[in-house]
Design a protein around this motif. Structure first.
Motif, PDB file in Angstrom:
ATOM      1  N   PRO A   1       0.814  -1.226   0.000  1.00  0.00           N
ATOM      2  CA  PRO A   1       0.000   0.000   0.000  1.00  0.00           C
ATOM      3  C   PRO A   1       0.843   1.270   0.000  1.00  0.00           C
ATOM      4  O   PRO A   1       0.452   2.269  -0.612  1.00  0.00           O
ATOM      5  N   LEU A   2       1.998   1.248   0.659  1.00  0.00           N
ATOM      6  CA  LEU A   2       2.874   2.420   0.684  1.00  0.00           C
ATOM      7  C   LEU A   2       3.426   2.726  -0.697  1.00  0.00           C
ATOM      8  O   LEU A   2       3.366   3.880  -1.171  1.00  0.00           O
ATOM      9  N   LEU A   3       3.959   1.721  -1.401  1.00  0.00           N
ATOM     10  CA  LEU A   3       4.491   1.930  -2.749  1.00  0.00           C
ATOM     11  C   LEU A   3       3.360   2.265  -3.722  1.00  0.00           C
ATOM     12  O   LEU A   3       3.539   3.074  -4.639  1.00  0.00           O
ATOM     13  N   PHE A   4       2.188   1.655  -3.519  1.00  0.00           N
ATOM     14  CA  PHE A   4       1.014   1.966  -4.341  1.00  0.00           C
ATOM     15  C   PHE A   4       0.719   3.461  -4.268  1.00  0.00           C
ATOM     16  O   PHE A   4       0.480   4.117  -5.295  1.00  0.00           O
ATOM     17  N   THR A   5       0.736   4.031  -3.064  1.00  0.00           N
ATOM     18  CA  THR A   5       0.462   5.458  -2.883  1.00  0.00           C
ATOM     19  C   THR A   5       1.511   6.303  -3.585  1.00  0.00           C
ATOM     20  O   THR A   5       1.189   7.295  -4.260  1.00  0.00           O
ATOM     21  N   MET A   6       2.776   5.920  -3.469  1.00  0.00           N
ATOM     22  CA  MET A   6       3.847   6.656  -4.146  1.00  0.00           C
ATOM     23  C   MET A   6       3.653   6.655  -5.663  1.00  0.00           C
ATOM     24  O   MET A   6       3.823   7.685  -6.333  1.00  0.00           O
ATOM     25  N   LEU A   7       3.288   5.509  -6.198  1.00  0.00           N
ATOM     26  CA  LEU A   7       3.128   5.394  -7.652  1.00  0.00           C
ATOM     27  C   LEU A   7       1.868   6.095  -8.147  1.00  0.00           C
ATOM     28  O   LEU A   7       1.844   6.589  -9.284  1.00  0.00           O
ATOM     29  N   VAL A   8       0.825   6.158  -7.322  1.00  0.00           N
ATOM     30  CA  VAL A   8      -0.366   6.940  -7.682  1.00  0.00           C
ATOM     31  C   VAL A   8       0.008   8.417  -7.790  1.00  0.00           C
ATOM     32  O   VAL A   8      -0.406   9.122  -8.726  1.00  0.00           O
ATOM     33  N   ILE A   9       0.798   8.901  -6.822  1.00  0.00           N
ATOM     34  CA  ILE A   9       1.270  10.291  -6.878  1.00  0.00           C
ATOM     35  C   ILE A   9       2.097  10.510  -8.138  1.00  0.00           C
ATOM     36  O   ILE A   9       1.975  11.539  -8.824  1.00  0.00           O
ATOM     37  N   MET A  10       2.940   9.545  -8.487  1.00  0.00           N
ATOM     38  CA  MET A  10       3.742   9.641  -9.705  1.00  0.00           C
ATOM     39  C   MET A  10       2.851   9.733 -10.940  1.00  0.00           C
ATOM     40  O   MET A  10       3.089  10.550 -11.841  1.00  0.00           O
ATOM     41  N   ALA A  11       1.790   8.911 -10.986  1.00  0.00           N
ATOM     42  CA  ALA A  11       0.878   8.933 -12.129  1.00  0.00           C
ATOM     43  C   ALA A  11       0.197  10.295 -12.258  1.00  0.00           C
ATOM     44  O   ALA A  11       0.055  10.835 -13.365  1.00  0.00           O
ATOM     45  N   LEU A  12      -0.222  10.863 -11.128  1.00  0.00           N
ATOM     46  CA  LEU A  12      -0.875  12.175 -11.143  1.00  0.00           C
ATOM     47  C   LEU A  12       0.082  13.261 -11.608  1.00  0.00           C
ATOM     48  O   LEU A  12      -0.268  14.097 -12.451  1.00  0.00           O
ATOM     49  N   VAL A  13       1.293  13.265 -11.065  1.00  0.00           N
ATOM     50  CA  VAL A  13       2.265  14.313 -11.399  1.00  0.00           C
ATOM     51  C   VAL A  13       2.639  14.252 -12.880  1.00  0.00           C
ATOM     52  O   VAL A  13       2.646  15.281 -13.575  1.00  0.00           O
ATOM     53  N   THR A  14       2.948  13.068 -13.380  1.00  0.00           N
ATOM     54  CA  THR A  14       3.397  12.952 -14.771  1.00  0.00           C
ATOM     55  C   THR A  14       2.288  13.295 -15.760  1.00  0.00           C
ATOM     56  O   THR A  14       2.553  13.855 -16.826  1.00  0.00           O
ATOM     57  N   THR A  15       1.042  12.980 -15.408  1.00  0.00           N
ATOM     58  CA  THR A  15      -0.075  13.328 -16.295  1.00  0.00           C
ATOM     59  C   THR A  15      -0.386  14.812 -16.207  1.00  0.00           C
ATOM     60  O   THR A  15      -0.659  15.468 -17.224  1.00  0.00           O
ATOM     61  N   PHE A  16      -0.342  15.363 -14.991  1.00  0.00           N
ATOM     62  CA  PHE A  16      -0.678  16.768 -14.772  1.00  0.00           C
ATOM     63  C   PHE A  16       0.285  17.694 -15.513  1.00  0.00           C
ATOM     64  O   PHE A  16      -0.115  18.742 -16.026  1.00  0.00           O
ATOM     65  N   MET A  17       1.550  17.310 -15.581  1.00  0.00           N
ATOM     66  CA  MET A  17       2.549  18.216 -16.139  1.00  0.00           C
ATOM     67  C   MET A  17       2.640  18.142 -17.659  1.00  0.00           C
ATOM     68  O   MET A  17       3.265  19.005 -18.289  1.00  0.00           O
ATOM     69  N   THR A  18       2.007  17.156 -18.283  1.00  0.00           N
ATOM     70  CA  THR A  18       2.187  16.950 -19.725  1.00  0.00           C
ATOM     71  C   THR A  18       1.725  18.150 -20.545  1.00  0.00           C
ATOM     72  O   THR A  18       2.472  18.680 -21.367  1.00  0.00           O
ATOM     73  N   SER A  19       0.487  18.594 -20.337  1.00  0.00           N
ATOM     74  CA  SER A  19      -0.056  19.698 -21.147  1.00  0.00           C
ATOM     75  C   SER A  19       0.718  20.997 -20.965  1.00  0.00           C
ATOM     76  O   SER A  19       1.068  21.649 -21.959  1.00  0.00           O
ATOM     77  N   PRO A  20       0.999  21.433 -19.722  1.00  0.00           N
ATOM     78  CA  PRO A  20       1.782  22.676 -19.576  1.00  0.00           C
ATOM     79  C   PRO A  20       3.169  22.603 -20.203  1.00  0.00           C
ATOM     80  O   PRO A  20       3.619  23.564 -20.836  1.00  0.00           O
TER      81      PRO A  20
END
Length: 731
Positions: free
Chosen positions: A379-398
């Motif tokens: 669950p700890l690594l899952f949370t880290m990777l969810v944050i990674m997914a959000l950050v990498t997707t969020f930054m693509t358009s800008p």
């Protein structure tokens, strides 16, 4: 008890869908994919927010006995979403620059995969579940680092109108190759995880390859019958649709029994389904509405309930999380960038491609949930990777906008060839329906050219840009795919060509240059195009908002309030040729623009007449300013002789203007003095005219009070007068 659980689950579904849409729309306003907002909404309902600030509410809203039901619904949603991804994976994407795409996509997988496996050496003793082998852990972490979200990438390409560019086609091909390769790597990771050894996974790998071969050969041949059926009937009936859905579920079950996962079977049957345009479109449209609006938000909520940001409770863990994000970004970006540069792609496009391939979105979330379900990640690594997914997707358009702005994208798009002569007057005409807005184009031509087009000696130095925008309303919908966008653009181009070819006289068609785009926000895109093309005037058709009584609402209001150029709104009464013009004149900047447009028509059209009507209440002084009188004196006699300037007294000025409009073909009125956003109208005066005016009506709004077009109009009038005098002298 069972009924109580059903009721509880239904309540949860209502809350999940409602919050997902609400937060998703908020992120859309931030120019982010809807999926980001939906993932965040799911996290908000879990222990990371609701469980933190109101644990009793969270426990009552999502009791443990309801979670398995949400899991079942989310798995069904995943099966059919993966079917849609396979269905929309068009083989034509694999035909463009395939040699370059294979190199770029494989390097963009190999580099982050290698970095992920190296990172596994650090993370395995710290954050693994302990019950999984290092090989399975490293494979899975590498796969999670390597994935690219094809649906989100395709949507970004469509939104930025990149589907017709070298970068867009290459990115789609790379993402398609990347998608297939990454799913194969993930399948290998799952097989190794379930058998806990590479040797034990060999039977699963062989069975998977056998099933893929059967589906690509026998399965594809059988599925072609659906395309033949569609050709005969022209539609999908419920019986055929049920048969296809049974095939999706059966294929998912087969891959689960083989030992990989349900989603692979669904993806495979979608991928081998014949890409018949009509069949694919209707099948996607019938499937996606329920899956995307009902089932996927449940998957996001289920993921959110398993995401516990509170587990990152020390600076060291946040440092590890930052390292995971950095490795994911750097591996994908530099792997893509270096491979693209080796393939002789220029720096800007290589950088843009690197950021495009970095988007992970929903696809990453699917991978992570599989890993958590198999206990391959904690669950700890899952949370880290969810944050990674959000950050990498969020930054693509800008970041894409930063390295490859829309103004540069336009240079790569094949646009109509405009004349070598630089236009001295440009009119942008946003068109919602080419079939019904010919009058708007004719008015633009009248303003720009009048009957000057009939004079063979007259140079055509004006340009009309009909702007037809195709709006994207849904996030992952089939209409958002580049292939469907290209079809819609081609269809709209045909309609615009028919519109231009119907314009009379034929000579005017050379100054009309249609622009056709895809847009998520039609008003915003129209304003942006007007600025990029340096339009002198935006000419709009009148559209009353569907859900508002405000005359300044909707797209017309948005353009009026945000465009940094002059705007005119046309209320078409279908009166045909425009000869008799009426300008109710009171000195203000908006009326000055109306007068300038009227003079432009008058200068260019020798048969036109202009009535400048001044309406004063009893004992009120004339509003004819010194500037107005000077303007009239400077006009050439050939123009001034066709201008009438009556002044009338009336206690009801609007009624006097309405009465005068009965003898006009077009009334041109400036927006009222009190026009402003806070009123949500064009002013009482213009609003009343829009309803009561007998003739067609043009309402004008000046952007800047210091910028005037009078000089250009007077110059055109003087030049026209000189040509007439020279012609008479020769005669």
């Amino acid at each position: 008890m069972k009924l109580e659980i059903v009721i509880q689950v239904l309540i949860e579904i209502v809350i999940v869908i409602g919050l997902s849409r609400l937060v998703g729309l908020g992120f859309r306003r931030l120019k982010q994919p809807l999926v980001i907002g939906e993932i965040v909404a799911g996290i908000m309902l879990g222990p990371s927010l609701l469980g933190l600030i109101a644990p009793s509410v969270a426990a009552g809203l999502f009791p443990p006995e309801t979670i398995p039901f949400l899991n079942v619904l989310s798995q069904i949603g995943l099966i059919f979403f993966m079917f849609l991804i396979g269905l929309e994976l068009d083989p034509k994407y694999l035909k463009n620059q395939l040699d370059v795409a294979v190199l770029v996509s494989h390097v963009s997988i190999l580099v982050p995969f290698s970095l992920g496996t190296l990172l596994a050496l650090l993370l395995y003793p710290l954050v693994s579940s302990g019950s999984v082998s290092f090989t399975a852990f490293a494979l899975f972490l590498g796969a999670a680092m390597s994935i690219t979200a094809f649906p989100v990438l395709a949507r970004i390409i469509t939104e930025n109108n990149l589907q017709g560019t070298k970068l867009g086609t290459l990115a789609l091909t790379c993402a398609a190759v990347d998608d297939v390769t990454a799913w194969c790597v993930l399948a290998l990771a799952i097989a190794v995880t379930r058998t806990n050894s590479m040797t034990g996974a060999i039977p699963t790998i062989l069975l998977s390859l056998l099933y893929i071969v059967l589906m690509v050969t026998i399965g594809r041949k059988f599925l072609k019958n659906f395309a033949n059926y569609y050709d005969r009937s022209g539609r999908l009936n419920q019986f055929v649709l049920a048969f296809i859905y049974i095939g999706v579920v059966v294929s998912a079950l087969i891959t689960e029994l083989i030992g990989i996962h349900l989603i692979f079977g669904a993806f495979l049957i979608g991928a081998v389904m014949p890409k018949h345009p009509g069949l694919t479109r209707e099948l996607a449209q019938k499937t996606e509405d329920f899956v995307l609006t009902f089932l996927l938000p449940i998957f996001f909520a289920y993921s959110g309930l398993r995401t516990q940001i509170g587990l990152l409770n020390t600076p060291f863990l946040w440092l590890l999380c930052g390292l995971v994000v950095a490795v994911a970004i750097a591996g994908k970006y530099f792997g893509t960038y270096i491979a693209a540069r080796v393939s002789k792609i220029d720096k800007r496009e290589s950088a843009a491609l690197g950021w495009l391939m970095n988007t992970r979105g929903l696809t990453e979330l699917i991978v992570l949930n599989i890993g958590l379900s198999l206990n391959v990640i904690s669950p700890l690594l899952f949370t880290m990777l969810v944050i990674m997914a959000l950050v990498t997707t969020f930054m693509t358009s800008p970041l894409l906008e930063w390295v490859y702005p829309k103004r540069l994208i336009r240079k790569d798009v094949v646009e109509p060839d405009v004349s070598d002569v630089e236009p001295d007057y440009r009119i942008l005409v946003p068109i919602s329906n080419p079939a019904s807005q010919k009058g708007l184009i004719q008015l633009a031509l009248t303003i720009a050219l009048g009957n000057a087009i009939e004079e063979s000696s007259k140079a055509l130095t004006s340009a009309i840009y009909p702007l037809s925008l195709i709006q994207l309303d849904e996030e992952y919908a089939f209409g958002s795919t580049p292939a469907e966008a290209e079809r819609l653009i081609a269809e709209r181009e045909q309609r615009m060509t028919e519109l231009v070819s119907s314009l009379e006289p034929p000579q005017v068609r050379s100054v009309v240059h249609p622009i056709i785009r895809v847009a998520t926000d039609v008003a915003q895109e129209a304003v942006r195009v007007a600025e990029a093309d340096r339009a002198d005037l935006i000419l709009l058709g009148w559209h009353r908002p569907a859900f508002s009584r405000n005359r300044l609402g909707g797209r017309v209001g948005q353009i009026l309030s945000t465009a940094r150029t002059d705007v005119a709104v046309f209320v078409d009464r279908q009166q045909g040729k425009i000869q008799n013009l009426l300008v109710p004149y009171v000195s203000n900047s908006h009326n000055d623009l109306g007068l300038e447009i009227a003079l432009r028509i008058l200068v260019n059209s020798e048969e036109s007449t202009l009535t400048i009507l001044s309406v004063a209440q009893s004992h009120q002084a004339s509003d004819r300013t010194y500037e107005f009188r000077t303007l009239m004196e400077q006009l050439p006699a050939s123009v001034r002789d066709r201008i009438h300037t009556p002044q009338v007294e009336s206690s009801h000025p609007i009624e006097a203007v309405v009465e005068a409009s009965a003898n006009a073909d077009l009334t041109i009125a400036g927006a009222s003095r009190e026009w402003g956003l806070e009123r949500q109208t064009l002013g009482f005066y213009a609003d009343q005219l829009a309803v009561q005016c007998h003739s067609s009506l043009l309402i004008t709004r000046r952007y800047s009070q210091v910028t005037a077009h009078l000089t250009s109009v007077l110059g055109a009038a003087v030049n026209t007068n000189r040509e007439i005098d020279q012609s008479e002298a020769v005669t």
